[in-house]
Structures are given as structure tokens and as C-alpha cells.
Design an enzyme around this catalytic site. Structure first.
Site, PDB file in Angstrom:
ATOM      1  N   GLU A  42       0.827  -1.211   0.000  1.00  0.00           N
ATOM      2  CA  GLU A  42       0.000   0.000   0.000  1.00  0.00           C
ATOM      3  C   GLU A  42       0.857   1.255   0.000  1.00  0.00           C
ATOM      4  O   GLU A  42       0.553   2.227  -0.679  1.00  0.00           O
ATOM      5  CB  GLU A  42      -0.956   0.003   1.198  1.00  0.00           C
ATOM      6  CG  GLU A  42      -2.073  -1.027   1.112  1.00  0.00           C
ATOM      7  CD  GLU A  42      -2.952  -0.838  -0.119  1.00  0.00           C
ATOM      8  OE1 GLU A  42      -2.953   0.255  -0.713  1.00  0.00           O
ATOM      9  OE2 GLU A  42      -3.636  -1.809  -0.491  1.00  0.00           O
ATOM     10  N   TYR A 125      -6.373   6.866   3.708  1.00  0.00           N
ATOM     11  CA  TYR A 125      -6.512   5.777   2.752  1.00  0.00           C
ATOM     12  C   TYR A 125      -5.814   4.510   3.212  1.00  0.00           C
ATOM     13  O   TYR A 125      -6.408   3.427   3.273  1.00  0.00           O
ATOM     14  CB  TYR A 125      -5.988   6.163   1.355  1.00  0.00           C
ATOM     15  CG  TYR A 125      -5.759   4.924   0.543  1.00  0.00           C
ATOM     16  CD1 TYR A 125      -6.845   4.234   0.014  1.00  0.00           C
ATOM     17  CD2 TYR A 125      -4.495   4.361   0.421  1.00  0.00           C
ATOM     18  CE1 TYR A 125      -6.666   3.029  -0.644  1.00  0.00           C
ATOM     19  CE2 TYR A 125      -4.309   3.158  -0.223  1.00  0.00           C
ATOM     20  CZ  TYR A 125      -5.395   2.498  -0.760  1.00  0.00           C
ATOM     21  OH  TYR A 125      -5.226   1.312  -1.382  1.00  0.00           O
ATOM     22  N   ASP A 143      -9.459   5.706  -2.495  1.00  0.00           N
ATOM     23  CA  ASP A 143      -8.291   6.182  -3.230  1.00  0.00           C
ATOM     24  C   ASP A 143      -8.784   6.849  -4.513  1.00  0.00           C
ATOM     25  O   ASP A 143      -9.979   7.062  -4.690  1.00  0.00           O
ATOM     26  CB  ASP A 143      -7.346   5.019  -3.533  1.00  0.00           C
ATOM     27  CG  ASP A 143      -7.873   4.173  -4.670  1.00  0.00           C
ATOM     28  OD1 ASP A 143      -9.108   4.009  -4.748  1.00  0.00           O
ATOM     29  OD2 ASP A 143      -7.082   3.697  -5.495  1.00  0.00           O
ATOM     30  N   CYS A 195     -13.328   1.190 -15.190  1.00  0.00           N
ATOM     31  CA  CYS A 195     -13.779   2.567 -14.980  1.00  0.00           C
ATOM     32  C   CYS A 195     -12.565   3.497 -15.013  1.00  0.00           C
ATOM     33  O   CYS A 195     -12.260   4.200 -14.046  1.00  0.00           O
ATOM     34  CB  CYS A 195     -14.520   2.674 -13.654  1.00  0.00           C
ATOM     35  SG  CYS A 195     -15.489   4.182 -13.470  1.00  0.00           S
ATOM     36  N   CYS A 202     -17.381   0.921 -20.324  1.00  0.00           N
ATOM     37  CA  CYS A 202     -18.663   0.773 -19.627  1.00  0.00           C
ATOM     38  C   CYS A 202     -19.409  -0.499 -20.035  1.00  0.00           C
ATOM     39  O   CYS A 202     -20.159  -1.056 -19.226  1.00  0.00           O
ATOM     40  CB  CYS A 202     -19.530   1.994 -19.880  1.00  0.00           C
ATOM     41  SG  CYS A 202     -18.816   3.511 -19.219  1.00  0.00           S
ATOM     42  N   CYS A 205     -18.733  -3.194 -17.705  1.00  0.00           N
ATOM     43  CA  CYS A 205     -18.816  -2.866 -16.284  1.00  0.00           C
ATOM     44  C   CYS A 205     -19.975  -3.575 -15.595  1.00  0.00           C
ATOM     45  O   CYS A 205     -21.124  -3.504 -16.055  1.00  0.00           O
ATOM     46  CB  CYS A 205     -18.968  -1.365 -16.104  1.00  0.00           C
ATOM     47  SG  CYS A 205     -19.023  -0.882 -14.363  1.00  0.00           S
ATOM     48  N   CYS A 211     -25.148   2.899 -12.679  1.00  0.00           N
ATOM     49  CA  CYS A 211     -24.271   4.062 -12.809  1.00  0.00           C
ATOM     50  C   CYS A 211     -25.014   5.259 -13.385  1.00  0.00           C
ATOM     51  O   CYS A 211     -25.433   5.255 -14.540  1.00  0.00           O
ATOM     52  CB  CYS A 211     -23.075   3.703 -13.688  1.00  0.00           C
ATOM     53  SG  CYS A 211     -21.886   5.056 -13.851  1.00  0.00           S
TER      54      CYS A 211
END
Length: 405
Positions: A42, A125, A143, A195, A202, A205, A211
Site C-alpha cells: 500500500e 486511505y 483512493d 472505470c 462501460c 462494467c 451508474c
DNA sequence: AATACGTGGAA
DNA sequence: TTTCCAAGTAT
């Protein structure tokens, strides 16, 4: 909450089960995650791409497999190992956090978001991500990927960063109580592969039907971002100081500029403002020419050569990193201020350009031999790779060595 | 809240 | 070539 929206986490986790990226820091399904590896990944991934992190993560964990191993390493080793990754405050905080965990927490990471948040280098985060991924705690992990996914999903068109509270609140509403770590990683994988900032896919997705940005027909518009400022241009000088050892040296006299601290010089733009003799013939040394790497530029004659390295101040730009000596980085043209030795400096015709986040830098290269004043260390040129120089100085070193042949 | 803080790859 | 951007944090 309508039925459609409440099904978002289920759809996303289903998608993740089939489409999760295979990454070296991820545990296998039903395998416990190692908090050390999750934390390290991370931190490395902060503002840094998966492609850049992957090889560095493998090298790092091979060298320091546990938090205790890392805590036992020296600052110099850790800073050098971070060289090239950028944002060096991460490495400075990594050392502090590793030692805090090893010494104050018995070698175990705090298992809660709040406990993690107290460690150096773990912000909102990272603390949430480690809590969720390594410990399964329900935490709202936001994030840049999540910001983008959520801004589109909920059609939040307030510009960033003002939209952050709304985005976080929206993310909270879709964060499930179970599989918190998978959900966080699923959101990030979705943002990274579907995305995307530009040309989102899309049609692939799993959340397309949920959305609002897709429904409105222009998901790429979101999130709206504030305009960026132009980056100013700064100039400086890098000093390449070699130890005066008995090796053939160029016979040409070089530029008769004598460096003094706090002196003012008219500027060092090669071939213009500095009174120069004819450009000196570059010193010619052997070595193979087909390899652009730094190591390949070091010939047998170079084995005895050593250059003067310093350590940057413990905070600020490139803080704590080994470096070539430099003068100040200012808007004015470069000069020989703050030279590490009182000697004749030959200014190379090449310059090194480097872009930082908030300014662009052009550096003159001044080459000399002499006795340094101040703190530093002589470093064998043949082993320069091991010095762990930030990219800016690695570039400069390469430029000097290429100019010198 | 705004700014400092790196780097390399993609478009 | 230039611009944008990537699993942000600290102050």
C-alpha cells in the site's frame, strides 16, 4: 436505499471473484493476508503504478521478508532500496513505522484502522486499506480509483477536492460489512481496468445499470477536477567531484571558474555567459558503447575512480537520500555557488532536465577534482548503482559519464 | 485549504 | 512533444 443500489457490493464482489488481478502482494483466496506485505504494498502503491511497484515489491520482500527484518535494517540501506520510487518521505516513514511496530507493538501491526492510522505514513486511505485487506475490518477505503468510480456511480459533479466528503459518504453507503478487503480491492481493480480515467469500458462494467454517469451518457466527464497550475522552471548546478587519484587526466585547462561559497557568478549557460576557453576535449576512456546503462559506462580504467556523494537533508525534496552535491535550485541561471570543493570546475555542454511535481529543473554539470569540504563520502564509480541515487542524480551521472567518453 | 513531495508510462 | 495521471501523506 433502493434495491438496485443495495446490490452494488454483491455485483462488484461477484465480478471480482472472476476478474481479480493477480498481484504479488495479494493473498490467494481463503488465505490470510500478511499485514506486512499489505502495508508495504500500500505504501509503495501511493501515487505509484502497479507496473512500477511489482518488481520493487518482489526485491524488497526477498531482502526483508518480515517487519522485524525491515526494522533491523539501517536507514541508509532502506533509503537506497527506495531509490527511484519517488516520494521519499514514504521510505523515511516506512523505517519509523517498521521500528514502531517491531519495538512498541511486539512485531504485530495494530489490527484496527485507528491503530494503523497512528503509524507514520499511514493516512486515511492506507489505514483503511490495511485494516480492510489485512484484518477484514469494515473500513471505507477511498483512493483515486474509488473517487472516480463513486463520482460516476453517483454522478457527483462537484470538482475535486471539494467533492471528497460527498464521495466518501457515498462510498460508505456501498461498503459491505463482510469481505471488506475484497470490496476495496474490487473497487480499485474496477477503477484500474474498467472505470478508467479516459475511455471507460462501460460495456464491460458490472455496475453499468447502477451508474448514473453512464445513464447520463458521459461518464468520462467525471470526476471534475480543478485546473492545475503551471510548473515554474528552476535552474541549478550538479557538482561531479572526483578524487584526485593517479589516472590519466585531460590535459586541457578547463574553465577557470573558481568556486567560492556565497559568491555571485554571472551564470553558467555553456558557451554563452561564462568566459570559457575552447570547449575541452572530452576525456576518452575505454568501455563498451552498446549498452546505455550506467554500469556499462564504467570501464576498467574507471575501477579506481571515486566520486563525492553527500546525503540530502533529512526532510524536504529528496530528503534523506544519497546525492551528488548541488548548488541552490533557483529561478536564476546556474552558478557555482555551494561547490563541494575549491577547485577548477569544467562545465559540460550537456544539461540534465528533470520534472518534479511542482517545478521543472534544468541542471548544469560541473566536473572537477579536488579535496571536498563538508560531510560526504567517496564512492567507487564502478559501484554507483549501489549508492541508491534518486533518478535525477542517476540521470546526471549517466550524462557526465557519457559526456566523458 | 493549499502546497510540497518523484517518477515513468500512456495517450 | 506535452499533458495527464497512478492503491496519498504531512503540514
Amino acid at each position: 436505499m433502493d434495491a438496485k443500489r443495495s446490490s452494488v457490493p454483491a455485483k462488484l464482489l461477484h465480478w471480482y471473484d472472476a476478474n481479480a488481478r493477480i498481484l504479488p502482494w495479494r493473498a490467494r483466496p481463503c488465505e490470510a493476508a500478511d499485514p506486512y506485505r499489505v502495508w508495504l504494498s500500500e505504501v509503495m502503491l501511493q501515487q505509484t503504478t502497479v507496473a512500477a511497484v511489482t518488481p520493487r515489491f518482489r526485491e524488497w520482500t526477498a531482502r526483508w521478508p518480515t517487519i522485524d527484518a525491515l526494522a533491523a535494517a539501517t536507514d541508509a540501506e532502506i533509503m537506497a532500496a527506495w531509490a527511484g520510487l519517488g516520494y521519499y518521505a514514504r521510505a523515511r516513514n516506512l523505517v519509523k513505522a517498521a521500528r514502531a511496530v517491531a519495538h512498541d507493538h511486539g512485531g504485530r501491526f495494530p489490527a484496527t484502522e485507528a491503530g494503523l492510522r497512528a503509524l507514520p505514513g499511514l493516512g486515511a486511505y492506507t489505514a483503511a486499506a490495511v485494516a480492510a485487506i489485512a484484518f477484514g475490518e469494515r473500513a471505507v477505503v477511498v483512493d483515486a480509483n474509488v473517487e472516480r468510480v463513486v463520482a460516476r456511480l453517483f454522478a457527483i459533479d462537484t470538482p475535486l477536492p471539494a467533492a471528497r466528503p460527498a464521495i466518501r459518504a457515498a462510498a460508505d453507503t456501498i461498503t459491505p460489512d463482510v469481505r471488506a478487503g475484497d470490496f476495496a480491492q474490487a473497487m480499485m481493480d474496477l477503477g484500474a481496468t474498467i472505470c478508467t480515467p479516459r475511455r471507460p469500458r462501460c460495456l464491460l462494467c458490472p455496475l453499468r445499470e447502477d451508474c448514473r454517469a453512464f445513464a447520463a451518457g458521459d461518464p468520462e466527464r467525471l470526476p471534475v477536477k480543478a485546473a492545475k497550475k503551471a510548473r515554474p522552471q528552476r535552474h541549478g548546478t550538479i557538482f561531479w567531484l572526483e578524487r584526485p587519484v593517479d589516472i590519466p587526466s585531460p590535459t586541457s585547462p578547463g574553465v577557470s571558474a573558481r568556486a567560492r561559497q556565497s559568491s555571485h557568478h554571472p551564470g553558467l549557460v555553456p558557451g554563452s555567459t561564462v568566459p570559457q576557453t575552447r570547449q575541452p576535449e572530452p576525456m576518452r576512456v575505454g568501455g563498451c558503447r552498446d549498452e546505455p546503462g550506467m554500469t556499462a559506462l564504467v570501464s576498467r580504467e574507471d575501477q579506481a575512480r571515486e566520486i563525492w556523494l553527500v546525503r540530502r537533508p533529512p526532510r524536504g525534496l529528496l530528503g534523506g537520500m544519497r546525492a551528488l552535491p548541488t548548488g541552490p535550485w533557483v529561478e536564476a541561471a546556474p552558478a557555482l555557488d555551494d561547490a563541494p570543493a575549491d577547485t577548477e570546475w569544467r562545465v559540460l555542454p550537456e544539461t540534465v532536465a528533470h520534472g518534479f511535481t511542482h517545478f521543472d529543473l534544468t541542471l548544469a554539470l560541473a566536473v572537477g577534482r579536488g579535496v571536498p569540504h563538508g560531510e560526504g563520502e567517496w564512492w567507487p564509480l564502478a559501484d554507483l548503482e549501489a549508492a541508491g541515487l534518486p533518478t535525477l542524480f542517476a540521470k546526471a551521472a549517466r550524462a557526465v559519464m557519457e559526456s566523458d567518453r
